[in-house]
Design a protein around this motif. Structure first.
Motif, PDB file in Angstrom:
ATOM      1  N   UNK A   8       0.843  -1.195   0.000  1.00  0.00           N
ATOM      2  CA  UNK A   8       0.000   0.000   0.000  1.00  0.00           C
ATOM      3  C   UNK A   8       0.875   1.239   0.000  1.00  0.00           C
ATOM      4  N   UNK A   9       0.429   2.269  -0.712  1.00  0.00           N
ATOM      5  CA  UNK A   9       1.207   3.504  -0.742  1.00  0.00           C
ATOM      6  C   UNK A   9       1.295   4.075   0.657  1.00  0.00           C
ATOM      7  N   UNK A  10       2.456   4.604   1.004  1.00  0.00           N
ATOM      8  CA  UNK A  10       2.648   5.136   2.343  1.00  0.00           C
ATOM      9  C   UNK A  10       1.851   6.411   2.517  1.00  0.00           C
ATOM     10  N   UNK A  11       1.632   6.766   3.795  1.00  0.00           N
ATOM     11  CA  UNK A  11       0.834   7.953   4.091  1.00  0.00           C
ATOM     12  C   UNK A  11       1.523   9.217   3.612  1.00  0.00           C
ATOM     13  N   UNK A  38       1.479   1.897  -7.695  1.00  0.00           N
ATOM     14  CA  UNK A  38       1.861   2.700  -6.528  1.00  0.00           C
ATOM     15  C   UNK A  38       1.033   2.335  -5.302  1.00  0.00           C
ATOM     16  N   UNK A  39      -0.160   1.807  -5.530  1.00  0.00           N
ATOM     17  CA  UNK A  39      -1.023   1.386  -4.422  1.00  0.00           C
ATOM     18  C   UNK A  39      -0.981  -0.131  -4.199  1.00  0.00           C
ATOM     19  N   UNK A  40      -0.012  -0.777  -4.866  1.00  0.00           N
ATOM     20  CA  UNK A  40       0.158  -2.221  -4.709  1.00  0.00           C
ATOM     21  C   UNK A  40      -1.108  -2.984  -5.114  1.00  0.00           C
ATOM     22  N   UNK A  41      -1.732  -2.532  -6.203  1.00  0.00           N
ATOM     23  CA  UNK A  41      -2.987  -3.141  -6.648  1.00  0.00           C
ATOM     24  C   UNK A  41      -2.875  -3.791  -8.026  1.00  0.00           C
ATOM     25  N   UNK A  42      -1.686  -3.741  -8.625  1.00  0.00           N
ATOM     26  CA  UNK A  42      -1.562  -4.220  -9.998  1.00  0.00           C
ATOM     27  C   UNK A  42      -1.849  -5.718 -10.118  1.00  0.00           C
ATOM     28  N   UNK A  43      -1.510  -6.474  -9.109  1.00  0.00           N
ATOM     29  CA  UNK A  43      -1.702  -7.928  -9.170  1.00  0.00           C
ATOM     30  C   UNK A  43      -3.170  -8.295  -9.391  1.00  0.00           C
TER      31      UNK A  43
END
Length: 244
Positions: A1-4, A32-37
């Motif tokens: 997850x993208x950092x704060x 960038x939000x770790x959602x590509x998978x």
């Protein structure tokens, strides 16, 4: 997850034009939000095992909501008109593939586009009136179109293309580079800057030559004017003497 502390700017809203560029920006945004998978794969989430810990339950919930987050990213980065074409898709992968199929075409279409672009690349030649920068820009326009279709294109190949299509006036410089450098390790930017410097020197020599030629043409005119002035003075003196 993208950092704060990091909040990536969303790509421009896709309205139906410039899809290939939007696609690259959108992929980076989703990554960038770790959602590509979850966009790249429709794999089902494994069920939660019996007697899970609190941490496992939290992780399972986070993984389950990733698809909704990814879908939200895609839906909010397209115009309302484009949204209506993907609103029935149930997963982010379905929405992503739907957009690619409509605006990028099928795999067969993509391969045909790549074939045409490769042919354009091979046929590129430097024009007589072009500068090195203009020539390299034309090459890069084709290369970037190929890259946007998902094909890798090494810089070494681009450098080779520039070198092999230069005009005769650059051959001496190329020979000098070959003697002093390993051209397989020369970057495109370095090559263009080197050739640009040669262009500047050549332009300066031409300008100096033209200026010298102009001055040479101007000298006889000055001599003629001086001679004409002397002649007029003698004629005037003779006229004054005859009056006396």
């Amino acid at each position: 997850m993208a950092s704060a502390s990091f909040s990536p700017a969303a790509p421009p809203v896709f309205t139906g034009e410039g899809f290939h560029i939007w696609l690259v920006k959108m992929r980076t945004y989703i990554q960038a939000f770790n959602l590509w998978e979850v966009v790249n794969s429709d794999a089902e989430l494994a069920p939660l095992r019996a007697n899970p810990t609190v941490a496992q339950m939290r992780q399972h919930t986070d993984e389950r909501t990733k698809k909704h987050k990814a879908m939200s990213c895609i839906q909010n980065c397209v115009s309302d008109v484009i949204f209506t074409r993907i609103m029935t898709c149930e997963t982010p992968k379905q929405a992503w593939d739907k957009l690619k199929e409509e605006f990028q075409g099928t795999e067969r279409t993509r391969q045909q586009q790549l074939l045409n672009l490769r042919r354009d690349f091979e046929n590129l030649k430097m024009k007589e009136e072009e500068t090195v920068k203009q020539h390299s820009d034309r090459i890069m326009a084709v290369v970037n179109s190929i890259r946007l279709l998902g094909e890798q294109f090494d810089e070494v190949r681009i450098v080779e293309k520039v070198l092999s299509t230069l005009l005769e006036r650059y051959k001496a410089k190329i020979s000098s580079l070959e003697d002093s450098r390993d051209l397989t390790r020369v970057s495109l930017t370095e090559l263009i800057n080197t050739l640009y410097a040669q262009e500047q020197r050549r332009a300066s020599r031409i300008e100096e030559h033209q200026e010298g030629a102009f001055q040479a043409r101007s000298k006889p005119s000055s001599s003629n004017a001086a001679y004409k002035g002397k002649k007029n003075w003698r004629d005037k003196s003779k006229a004054d003497a005859s009056k006396k």
